[in-house]
Design a protein around this motif. Structure first.
Motif, PDB file in Angstrom:
ATOM      1  N   PRO A 223       0.843  -1.200   0.000  1.00  0.00           N
ATOM      2  CA  PRO A 223       0.000   0.000   0.000  1.00  0.00           C
ATOM      3  C   PRO A 223       0.878   1.250   0.000  1.00  0.00           C
ATOM      4  CG  PRO A 223      -0.622  -1.524   1.758  1.00  0.00           C
ATOM      5  CD  PRO A 223       0.680  -2.002   1.212  1.00  0.00           C
ATOM      6  N   ASN A 224       0.397   2.314  -0.581  1.00  0.00           N
ATOM      7  CA  ASN A 224       1.149   3.561  -0.587  1.00  0.00           C
ATOM      8  C   ASN A 224       1.265   4.132   0.823  1.00  0.00           C
ATOM      9  OD1 ASN A 224       1.961   4.299  -3.358  1.00  0.00           O
ATOM     10  ND2 ASN A 224      -0.228   4.061  -3.761  1.00  0.00           N
ATOM     11  N   LEU A 248       4.092  -0.824  -7.682  1.00  0.00           N
ATOM     12  CA  LEU A 248       3.175   0.217  -8.139  1.00  0.00           C
ATOM     13  C   LEU A 248       3.017   1.330  -7.117  1.00  0.00           C
ATOM     14  CD1 LEU A 248       0.407  -2.006  -9.803  1.00  0.00           C
ATOM     15  CD2 LEU A 248       2.470  -1.050 -10.830  1.00  0.00           C
ATOM     16  N   LEU A 249       4.067   1.597  -6.366  1.00  0.00           N
ATOM     17  CA  LEU A 249       4.039   2.678  -5.384  1.00  0.00           C
ATOM     18  C   LEU A 249       4.042   4.027  -6.082  1.00  0.00           C
ATOM     19  CD1 LEU A 249       6.690   1.214  -2.932  1.00  0.00           C
ATOM     20  CD2 LEU A 249       4.252   1.493  -2.437  1.00  0.00           C
ATOM     21  N   ASN A 250       3.396   5.013  -5.454  1.00  0.00           N
ATOM     22  CA  ASN A 250       3.445   6.355  -6.029  1.00  0.00           C
ATOM     23  C   ASN A 250       4.556   7.170  -5.360  1.00  0.00           C
ATOM     24  OD1 ASN A 250       2.448   7.474  -3.591  1.00  0.00           O
ATOM     25  ND2 ASN A 250       0.324   7.277  -4.285  1.00  0.00           N
ATOM     26  N   SER A 251       4.622   8.436  -5.682  1.00  0.00           N
ATOM     27  CA  SER A 251       5.742   9.275  -5.248  1.00  0.00           C
ATOM     28  C   SER A 251       5.780   9.531  -3.742  1.00  0.00           C
ATOM     29  CB  SER A 251       5.721  10.614  -5.996  1.00  0.00           C
ATOM     30  OG  SER A 251       5.862  10.407  -7.390  1.00  0.00           O
ATOM     31  N   SER A 252       4.732   9.148  -3.021  1.00  0.00           N
ATOM     32  CA  SER A 252       4.761   9.329  -1.563  1.00  0.00           C
ATOM     33  C   SER A 252       5.873   8.502  -0.926  1.00  0.00           C
ATOM     34  CB  SER A 252       3.406   8.948  -0.954  1.00  0.00           C
ATOM     35  OG  SER A 252       3.139   7.559  -1.143  1.00  0.00           O
ATOM     36  N   ILE A 253       6.323   7.463  -1.631  1.00  0.00           N
ATOM     37  CA  ILE A 253       7.377   6.613  -1.080  1.00  0.00           C
ATOM     38  C   ILE A 253       8.669   7.392  -0.853  1.00  0.00           C
ATOM     39  CG2 ILE A 253       8.251   5.805  -3.307  1.00  0.00           C
ATOM     40  CD1 ILE A 253       7.892   3.770  -0.029  1.00  0.00           C
ATOM     41  N   PHE A 254       8.912   8.430  -1.661  1.00  0.00           N
ATOM     42  CA  PHE A 254      10.137   9.217  -1.504  1.00  0.00           C
ATOM     43  C   PHE A 254      10.224   9.839  -0.113  1.00  0.00           C
ATOM     44  CE2 PHE A 254       9.937   9.749  -6.287  1.00  0.00           C
ATOM     45  CZ  PHE A 254      11.051   8.947  -6.533  1.00  0.00           C
ATOM     46  N   TYR A 255       9.103  10.285   0.399  1.00  0.00           N
ATOM     47  CA  TYR A 255       9.110  10.963   1.690  1.00  0.00           C
ATOM     48  C   TYR A 255       9.376   9.979   2.826  1.00  0.00           C
ATOM     49  CZ  TYR A 255       7.318  14.744  -1.123  1.00  0.00           C
ATOM     50  OH  TYR A 255       7.182  15.713  -2.105  1.00  0.00           O
ATOM     51  N   TRP A 256       8.872   8.741   2.676  1.00  0.00           N
ATOM     52  CA  TRP A 256       9.190   7.721   3.677  1.00  0.00           C
ATOM     53  C   TRP A 256      10.669   7.376   3.617  1.00  0.00           C
ATOM     54  CZ3 TRP A 256      10.669   2.423   3.083  1.00  0.00           C
ATOM     55  CH2 TRP A 256      10.752   1.728   4.291  1.00  0.00           C
ATOM     56  N   ILE A 257      11.209   7.222   2.386  1.00  0.00           N
ATOM     57  CA  ILE A 257      12.635   6.907   2.226  1.00  0.00           C
ATOM     58  C   ILE A 257      13.495   7.975   2.894  1.00  0.00           C
ATOM     59  CG2 ILE A 257      14.497   6.778   0.519  1.00  0.00           C
ATOM     60  CD1 ILE A 257      12.508   5.363  -1.347  1.00  0.00           C
ATOM     61  N   ALA A 258      13.126   9.226   2.698  1.00  0.00           N
ATOM     62  CA  ALA A 258      13.905  10.322   3.287  1.00  0.00           C
ATOM     63  C   ALA A 258      13.856  10.288   4.805  1.00  0.00           C
ATOM     64  CB  ALA A 258      13.379  11.660   2.781  1.00  0.00           C
ATOM     65  N   GLY A 271       9.720  -0.332 -11.719  1.00  0.00           N
ATOM     66  CA  GLY A 271       8.387  -0.876 -11.918  1.00  0.00           C
ATOM     67  C   GLY A 271       7.319  -0.283 -11.030  1.00  0.00           C
ATOM     68  N   ASP A 272       7.656   0.771 -10.282  1.00  0.00           N
ATOM     69  CA  ASP A 272       6.657   1.449  -9.468  1.00  0.00           C
ATOM     70  C   ASP A 272       6.028   2.601 -10.261  1.00  0.00           C
ATOM     71  OD1 ASP A 272       6.968  -0.181  -7.212  1.00  0.00           O
ATOM     72  OD2 ASP A 272       8.729   0.935  -6.583  1.00  0.00           O
ATOM     73  N   GLN A 273       4.955   3.171  -9.741  1.00  0.00           N
ATOM     74  CA  GLN A 273       4.221   4.226 -10.453  1.00  0.00           C
ATOM     75  C   GLN A 273       4.685   5.609  -9.997  1.00  0.00           C
ATOM     76  OE1 GLN A 273       0.041   3.295  -9.859  1.00  0.00           O
ATOM     77  NE2 GLN A 273      -0.014   2.143 -11.771  1.00  0.00           N
ATOM     78  N   LEU A 274       5.917   5.912 -10.245  1.00  0.00           N
ATOM     79  CA  LEU A 274       6.492   7.192  -9.826  1.00  0.00           C
ATOM     80  C   LEU A 274       6.272   8.214 -10.934  1.00  0.00           C
ATOM     81  CD1 LEU A 274       9.841   5.788  -8.406  1.00  0.00           C
ATOM     82  CD2 LEU A 274       7.698   6.201  -7.180  1.00  0.00           C
ATOM     83  N   GLN A 275       5.635   9.314 -10.595  1.00  0.00           N
ATOM     84  CA  GLN A 275       5.333  10.347 -11.579  1.00  0.00           C
ATOM     85  C   GLN A 275       5.765  11.713 -11.063  1.00  0.00           C
ATOM     86  OE1 GLN A 275       1.144  10.067 -12.435  1.00  0.00           O
ATOM     87  NE2 GLN A 275       1.319   8.066 -13.403  1.00  0.00           N
TER      88      GLN A 275
END
Length: 290
Positions: A223-224, A248-258, A271-275
């Motif tokens: 889940p995102n 298929l993760l969206n760009s919200s994953i970047f903030y968790w990574i940070a 293969g994720d849905q990064l836009q």
């Protein structure tokens, strides 16, 4: 067969090199120390629950020292069994053996000093046994690709000494990862291919593993990330390898990574849905290589 022999040697060498932290004194058992009779009985009972079409366990005979059996390593001072490694190499096209089948007998509880258990890529029936959560000395548990189904037993959260947990590519289920947060010693976690669709709390659970170095979660239907949860996620000082591809993760994953670590060496998001534009979250990750 050559791969199996080489793997056994390498695993035993690893056990020797890490003896103080992982297995204790092991392999190369002294001539005056033999395996414990009750532990031999436990292993023979375990064997009885298996269908061994390729006679993989031919060396497991009651008249032989169980410390010399295939896949077994013992403490060279006490004779206690500390390693059970029956990994099946499914990727070796020259491997003429077939996987073990059957059930994992609770007789393994008789191996009270077992610290390394690898049953990966064999074909076991039904659920991951709850009793594995009572094998308190385990530091390495590998059950990847072993055809398990049904819910992951939360009793695995009792394995507080665990360094490595590999449950990848089983058809198992779970609604949350609360049990995982009790594994404070965990350094390597592989849950590739498991269905995380109901585990909305996965970012919070991962952030509660203070010793984690490598996390493998590709193809997990993750889940995102709920950005509202970020203030409640602790930053890790150890996580170096993060594989989240094909989710298929969206760009919200970047903030968790940070928020989760600044020591990354590898981050996989293929293969994720990064836009859209990539947020400036990698500037402080000086160790990031790929």
């Amino acid at each position: 067969m050559l791969f199996t022999t080489l793997r056994s040697v390498l695993v035993r060498l690893l056990c020797l090199l890490t003896s103080s932290a992982l297995c204790g004194p092991c392999t190369g058992i002294s001539p005056n120390t033999r395996c414990i009779a009750s532990e031999k009985t436990a292993l023979l009972q375990f064997k009885q629950g298996l269908l061994d079409e390729s006679n993989v366990l031919a060396s497991w005979e009651s008249k032989k020292d169980c410390c010399e059996w295939r896949g077994i390593a013992c403490n060279n001072q006490t004779g206690h069994v500390i390693m059970l490694d029956l990994y099946y190499n499914s990727s070796d096209i020259y491997n003429v053996e077939t996987p073990l089948r059957g059930v994992i007998a609770p007789s393994l509880l008789g191996l009270q000093y077992l610290s390394y258990l690898d049953l990966s890529n064999n074909h076991f029936e039904g659920l991951i046994p709850k009793f594995i959560g009572s094998m308190s000395q385990l530091k390495v548990l590998k059950l990847a690709g072993a055809s398990f189904t049904g819910p992951i037993p939360p009793q695995l959260g009792n394995l507080s000494n665990l360094y490595t947990l590999d449950l990848a590519w089983n058809v198992v289920t779970f609604e949350n990862l609360d049990w995982l947060t009790h594994l404070s010693s965990l350094r390597y976690l592989n849950m590739s291919g498991l269905n995380f669709s109901e585990a909305a709390n996965w970012p919070e659970s991962i952030s509660k593993l203070p010793s984690l170095i490598e996390l493998q979660l590709p193809s997990c239907n993750l889940p995102n990330v709920d950005l509202r949860s970020l203030p409640f996620i602790n930053s890790s000082t150890t996580l170096e390898v993060l594989e989240l591809s094909d989710n298929l993760l969206n760009s919200s994953i970047f903030y968790w990574i940070a928020n989760v670590s600044t020591k990354f060496v590898h981050i996989g998001l293929m293969g994720d849905q990064l836009q859209g534009p990539i947020p400036d979250v990698f500037a402080n990750m000086v160790s990031l290589a790929f």
